[in-house]
Design a protein around this motif. Sequence first.
Motif, PDB file in Angstrom:
ATOM      1  N   ALA A  17       0.852  -1.193   0.000  1.00 34.81           N
ATOM      2  CA  ALA A  17       0.000   0.000   0.000  1.00 34.81           C
ATOM      3  C   ALA A  17       0.887   1.243   0.000  1.00 34.81           C
ATOM      4  N   LYS A  18       0.377   2.324  -0.534  1.00 33.27           N
ATOM      5  CA  LYS A  18       1.161   3.552  -0.638  1.00 33.27           C
ATOM      6  C   LYS A  18       0.417   4.722  -0.013  1.00 33.27           C
ATOM      7  N   VAL A  69      11.067   0.579   1.935  1.00 34.70           N
ATOM      8  CA  VAL A  69      10.995  -0.768   2.503  1.00 34.70           C
ATOM      9  C   VAL A  69       9.539  -1.115   2.799  1.00 34.70           C
ATOM     10  N   ASP A  70       9.302  -2.396   2.942  1.00 36.43           N
ATOM     11  CA  ASP A  70       7.967  -2.834   3.348  1.00 36.43           C
ATOM     12  C   ASP A  70       7.836  -2.673   4.853  1.00 36.43           C
ATOM     13  N   PHE A  71       6.786  -2.008   5.282  1.00 38.90           N
ATOM     14  CA  PHE A  71       6.494  -1.909   6.709  1.00 38.90           C
ATOM     15  C   PHE A  71       5.015  -2.219   6.889  1.00 38.90           C
ATOM     16  N   ALA A  72       4.734  -3.385   7.460  1.00 39.30           N
ATOM     17  CA  ALA A  72       3.349  -3.798   7.721  1.00 39.30           C
ATOM     18  C   ALA A  72       2.484  -3.700   6.462  1.00 39.30           C
ATOM     19  N   GLU A  87      17.308  20.327  14.783  1.00 36.99           N
ATOM     20  CA  GLU A  87      16.548  21.314  14.003  1.00 36.99           C
ATOM     21  C   GLU A  87      15.081  20.866  13.902  1.00 36.99           C
ATOM     22  N   ALA A  88      14.727  20.361  12.748  1.00 38.32           N
ATOM     23  CA  ALA A  88      13.351  19.892  12.563  1.00 38.32           C
ATOM     24  C   ALA A  88      13.309  18.856  11.445  1.00 38.32           C
ATOM     25  N   GLY A  89      12.566  17.795  11.675  1.00 40.48           N
ATOM     26  CA  GLY A  89      12.384  16.764  10.664  1.00 40.48           C
ATOM     27  C   GLY A  89      10.913  16.436  10.513  1.00 40.48           C
ATOM     28  N   MET A  90      10.573  15.880   9.350  1.00 41.74           N
ATOM     29  CA  MET A  90       9.172  15.479   9.139  1.00 41.74           C
ATOM     30  C   MET A  90       9.090  14.030   8.695  1.00 41.74           C
ATOM     31  N   PHE A  91       8.100  13.356   9.245  1.00 44.60           N
ATOM     32  CA  PHE A  91       7.882  11.936   8.973  1.00 44.60           C
ATOM     33  C   PHE A  91       6.492  11.755   8.376  1.00 44.60           C
ATOM     34  N   ASP A  92       6.407  10.944   7.344  1.00 43.26           N
ATOM     35  CA  ASP A  92       5.102  10.518   6.827  1.00 43.26           C
ATOM     36  C   ASP A  92       4.678   9.311   7.645  1.00 43.26           C
ATOM     37  N   VAL A  93       3.677   9.473   8.475  1.00 47.31           N
ATOM     38  CA  VAL A  93       3.185   8.342   9.267  1.00 47.31           C
ATOM     39  C   VAL A  93       1.711   8.071   8.939  1.00 47.31           C
ATOM     40  N   SER A  94       1.400   8.304   7.665  1.00 44.80           N
ATOM     41  CA  SER A  94       0.028   8.115   7.200  1.00 44.80           C
ATOM     42  C   SER A  94      -0.392   6.646   7.173  1.00 44.80           C
ATOM     43  N   HIS A  95       0.585   5.754   7.321  1.00 41.70           N
ATOM     44  CA  HIS A  95       0.244   4.331   7.327  1.00 41.70           C
ATOM     45  C   HIS A  95      -0.431   3.908   8.625  1.00 41.70           C
ATOM     46  N   MET A  96      -0.360   4.737   9.636  1.00 43.35           N
ATOM     47  CA  MET A  96      -1.001   4.374  10.905  1.00 43.35           C
ATOM     48  C   MET A  96      -2.521   4.354  10.741  1.00 43.35           C
ATOM     49  N   ILE A 139     -10.866   6.334   9.641  1.00 45.24           N
ATOM     50  CA  ILE A 139     -10.703   7.509   8.774  1.00 45.24           C
ATOM     51  C   ILE A 139      -9.603   7.191   7.768  1.00 45.24           C
ATOM     52  N   THR A 140      -9.937   7.200   6.492  1.00 50.02           N
ATOM     53  CA  THR A 140      -8.945   6.802   5.492  1.00 50.02           C
ATOM     54  C   THR A 140      -8.625   7.922   4.504  1.00 50.02           C
ATOM     55  N   ASP A 141      -9.321   9.048   4.605  1.00 51.85           N
ATOM     56  CA  ASP A 141      -9.090  10.125   3.636  1.00 51.85           C
ATOM     57  C   ASP A 141      -8.157  11.202   4.188  1.00 51.85           C
ATOM     58  N   VAL A 142      -7.314  10.802   5.147  1.00 45.88           N
ATOM     59  CA  VAL A 142      -6.367  11.754   5.728  1.00 45.88           C
ATOM     60  C   VAL A 142      -4.949  11.205   5.646  1.00 45.88           C
ATOM     61  N   ALA A 143      -4.001  12.123   5.804  1.00 46.35           N
ATOM     62  CA  ALA A 143      -2.595  11.751   5.941  1.00 46.35           C
ATOM     63  C   ALA A 143      -2.133  12.267   7.296  1.00 46.35           C
ATOM     64  N   LEU A 144      -1.095  11.639   7.858  1.00 42.74           N
ATOM     65  CA  LEU A 144      -0.559  12.119   9.128  1.00 42.74           C
ATOM     66  C   LEU A 144       0.932  12.415   8.963  1.00 42.74           C
ATOM     67  N   LEU A 145       1.289  13.649   9.284  1.00 41.70           N
ATOM     68  CA  LEU A 145       2.691  14.049   9.273  1.00 41.70           C
ATOM     69  C   LEU A 145       3.123  14.333  10.702  1.00 41.70           C
ATOM     70  N   ALA A 146       4.299  13.823  11.083  1.00 39.49           N
ATOM     71  CA  ALA A 146       4.896  14.199  12.361  1.00 39.49           C
ATOM     72  C   ALA A 146       6.021  15.169  12.044  1.00 39.49           C
ATOM     73  N   ILE A 147       5.969  16.353  12.636  1.00 40.52           N
ATOM     74  CA  ILE A 147       7.033  17.346  12.451  1.00 40.52           C
ATOM     75  C   ILE A 147       7.661  17.530  13.832  1.00 40.52           C
ATOM     76  N   GLN A 148       8.945  17.158  13.956  1.00 39.71           N
ATOM     77  CA  GLN A 148       9.549  17.018  15.275  1.00 39.71           C
ATOM     78  C   GLN A 148      10.926  17.668  15.321  1.00 39.71           C
ATOM     79  N   GLY A 149      11.250  18.221  16.484  1.00 39.24           N
ATOM     80  CA  GLY A 149      12.559  18.820  16.662  1.00 39.24           C
ATOM     81  C   GLY A 149      12.410  20.185  17.317  1.00 39.24           C
ATOM     82  N   PRO A 150      13.524  20.731  17.810  1.00 43.15           N
ATOM     83  CA  PRO A 150      13.432  22.018  18.516  1.00 43.15           C
ATOM     84  C   PRO A 150      12.864  23.150  17.663  1.00 43.15           C
TER      85      PRO A 150
END
Lengths: 362, 129
Positions: A3-4, A19-22, A43-52, A139-150
């Motif tokens: 899935a993408k 990579v394949d994750f779940a 600094e700051a980084g962003m993660f695509d965690v929309s697979h959750m 809910i499947t019509d959303v994406a989740l981004l984590a933006i983390q760092g100072p």
Amino acid sequence: MGAKTALYQEHLSLGAKIVDFAGWDMPLHYGSQVEEHYKVRGEAGMFDVSHMTFVDLNGARVREFLRYLLANNVDRLQTYGRALYTCMLNEQGGVVDDLIVYFLDEERFRLVVNAGTHDKDMAWIERHATAYDVTVNEITDVALLAIQGPDARHKVHHLLSDVQREKAQALVPFNAVETEGFFISRTGYTGEDGYEVMIPRDQVVDFWRRLHKAGVHPVGLGARDTLRLEAGMDLYSAEMDEETSPLEAGLKWTVAWEPLDRDFIGRKALEPQYNATPARKLVGLILDDRGVLRSHQRVILDGEVIGKVTSGSFSPTLGKAIAFARVPFDVGERVLVEMRGKQLPARVVKPPFVRHGKACFE
Amino acid sequence: MSNAPSHLRYTRSHEWIETISDGTYRIGISDHAQDLLGDMVFIELPEVGSTVSASDECAVVESVKAASDVYSPLSGEIIEINEALEDSPDLVNRDPYGDGWLFTVKASDSSELDELMSADEYVVLTNEE
């Protein structure tokens, strides 16, 4: 082919190693996971965690249902947007999954659960929701981004509307707000300040690109794992699973024992253990020698195998290997860990290893 | 696709071999290998002066992902090691064919070189993997 997420093409064009994750095709890193780790710490980084998995629970009796479903007590959530970390236990006191629950209003709560446990979680929640007339909506019509760092919050604020910005700035940790289609939560899985932002799927590519342009670095699952490990946070299926009690996974603080008359799934099974000394506990390990602690390595003391590493990796912040291990409760300050035919000494410590970007140990 | 310079020889286990001078060879791991392993965190090198036989395990490259043995492609004596890797293992990632070299062997039997692959053959191998 898995899935993408809506950001899959963005990951490819940024040179991600996929990579394949779940069952999802996810970015492991975009070149160097160690560099990405440093970006989040500094600094700051962003993660695509929309697979959750995102689940809304609706109904007049939803709070009552969650009091029964979850080991932590949703009565700790009394203001709108407040979040709570909790385990969802089975009847044997093992962990079905760990999750975050948000209080949105008296008839609506939101859960964010793991991708790897999607099917069994949905089945488990639906099975128990029926008796409380609670409807379960994924809910499947959303994406989740984590933006983390100072610098993360500051960078996000610049990309929000005036209304969204004002509401986000007012958030204290572990609180969220729904505003103009965004669900902005001051939470994360890195030990740094930041947000997790739920965005309509059709707007996420634009938001991701604007974050990137603002200097927020894309970060893959590789660094996500080392960041959470340094921060002392458990990973489902590594530190705990259906056979492991939360009391032996460093999660006693998430089991709300009082009030004593609150029945929750798994309570009866935990009863004899709760006030007793558990046989095993989860500890942190630090390896001062050269080498990397990795999951499933055996922990040795006085020639006997006393436990195993549940998660391990190289800590970029400490410059040495760190791990979680499950060992007997009365373990001392030093153990040996078996790797590549050798037994190397490791220090036993209490996580976290890193707090607010600073190492807690030498 | 990873790159494999044509002036080097290669092994099936992803080492490269560069001829320094007659009988002396520099060894490293290929771009393909470092890419598979990811960020390097520790490199364990053989001792200078030790002798190795072809296909002996003689070094370990450990990345965030896994530890992997490095095999000596040639028999002979280790005459130099890349000491910069002690503090900067990431040189193997950044410059696998240059500053990320591992050790130099004075070969006792240069005919072993005939067993090694050309860059073209190596690229075919990595494409099959």
